[in-house]
Design a protein around this motif. Sequence first.
Motif, mmCIF file in Angstrom:
data_model
loop_
_atom_site.group_PDB
_atom_site.id
_atom_site.type_symbol
_atom_site.label_atom_id
_atom_site.label_comp_id
_atom_site.label_asym_id
_atom_site.label_seq_id
_atom_site.Cartn_x
_atom_site.Cartn_y
_atom_site.Cartn_z
ATOM 1 N N ASP A 137 -56.484 -13.131 96.681
ATOM 2 C CA ASP A 137 -55.370 -12.284 97.112
ATOM 3 C C ASP A 137 -53.999 -12.869 96.804
ATOM 4 O O ASP A 137 -53.327 -12.451 95.862
ATOM 5 N N LYS A 143 -46.296 -11.760 95.288
ATOM 6 C CA LYS A 143 -45.560 -11.753 96.556
ATOM 7 C C LYS A 143 -45.277 -13.196 96.972
ATOM 8 O O LYS A 143 -46.172 -14.048 96.927
ATOM 9 N N LYS A 219 -57.342 -6.186 92.270
ATOM 10 C CA LYS A 219 -55.948 -6.380 92.690
ATOM 11 C C LYS A 219 -55.004 -6.199 91.499
ATOM 12 O O LYS A 219 -53.954 -5.547 91.621
ATOM 13 N N ARG A 233 -50.146 -0.010 96.160
ATOM 14 C CA ARG A 233 -50.396 -1.394 96.603
ATOM 15 C C ARG A 233 -50.646 -1.459 98.107
ATOM 16 O O ARG A 233 -51.249 -2.411 98.609
HETATM 17 N N1 GLY Z 1 -51.687 -9.183 100.010
HETATM 18 C C1 GLY Z 1 -51.344 -7.850 99.712
HETATM 19 C C2 GLY Z 1 -50.513 -7.701 98.493
HETATM 20 O O1 GLY Z 1 -50.397 -8.600 97.700
HETATM 21 O O2 GLY Z 1 -49.937 -6.653 98.296
#
Ligand code: GLY
Length: 348
Positions: A137, A143, A219, A233
């Motif tokens: 993640d 992020k 992801k 997202r």
């Molecule tokens: N952990 C969620 C994201 O990266 O959006």
Amino acid sequence: MLSLDVKLPKKEYKIYIGKSLFSESAELLRGFVEGKKVCIVSDTNVYPLYGKAVEEAVAKGGGEGFSLVVEAGEEAKSFKNLEYLCREIIRRDFTRSDVIIALGGGVVGDLTAFCASVVLRGVNLIQLPTTLLSQVDSSVGGKTAVNIPEGKNLVGSFYQPKMVIIDTDTLKTLPEREVACGMAEVIKYAAIRDEALYETLLSGSFEIEDVIAKCCSIKAGIVEKDELDKGERMLLNFGHTLGHAVENYTGYGTYSHGAAVAIGMCTITLWSERQGITKSGTYDKLKALCEKYNLPASIENLDKMTGAAMHDKKRSGSKISIVLVKDMGESYYEKVDVSLLDEIAREV
Ligand code: GLY
């Protein structure tokens, strides 16, 4: 070794996944570190285990490395450490073409990535995540954050790494609670996007490299469409709103992030199944999978926890996004009144 690409509109990077990768990563690193200064940021848990191997790989790849080590734990995601890292880096005459490596779990990854995004207005970043949670993640998708007394992750940026190297040997030294914590995010990917992954996890028969690669590719696909978290997202937050209420109320660390998310995913799915939104039987599947990986599916007094959560939003009657699954592997998000959280907690 497995590899996959993250293809964003303005940049592209690779994720490498395999065993013993840190000690063999000189060639992967060379293209980024040769002739550069390289700051390796790690913490007091991870540095003693993998710091030397990474320093050696940097040197073999032609980089001039040095390490900065912060205290392990959530408190490390602070402005104080951000300032410490920035000042140490500037004192060593870094330029924008030099490189910062994050070697650790989500805390080190988020702090280091934030530092890389602001020091000199942005220097090259490489993520070397060492926990299952950060491998599936937080190291992917850009992020970054530090915490402030008002809340976790409230100050940060979007800043993509140049490369992510996932050495699955690091999972051998990961405490069981941390493995379970990461498995909650793995289960999340199955629930929101991939029924086949659910079947794989249920069978218990898989190579962890393949599962990590599958999660990273889900992801990456989501982040490629919505890098700045304005739409799709949000699906990655399945179970997280209720989970945050649990973490907040019980005190961060009492329940691991993954345990709290598991409670959140199961609770909201029990509720949505009762509402007829979710296909019957999905809650049982999700609960069984969480329990198989040592994660709780419920908690006493959840209504008190949601009652205490989001005070300001409740006062202003504002909306929040929640994520629901229709069926295993199929999900959507919608904006609802924040008071729905209390309703969900009361009804389950
Ligand atoms: N952990 C969620 C994201 O990266 O959006």
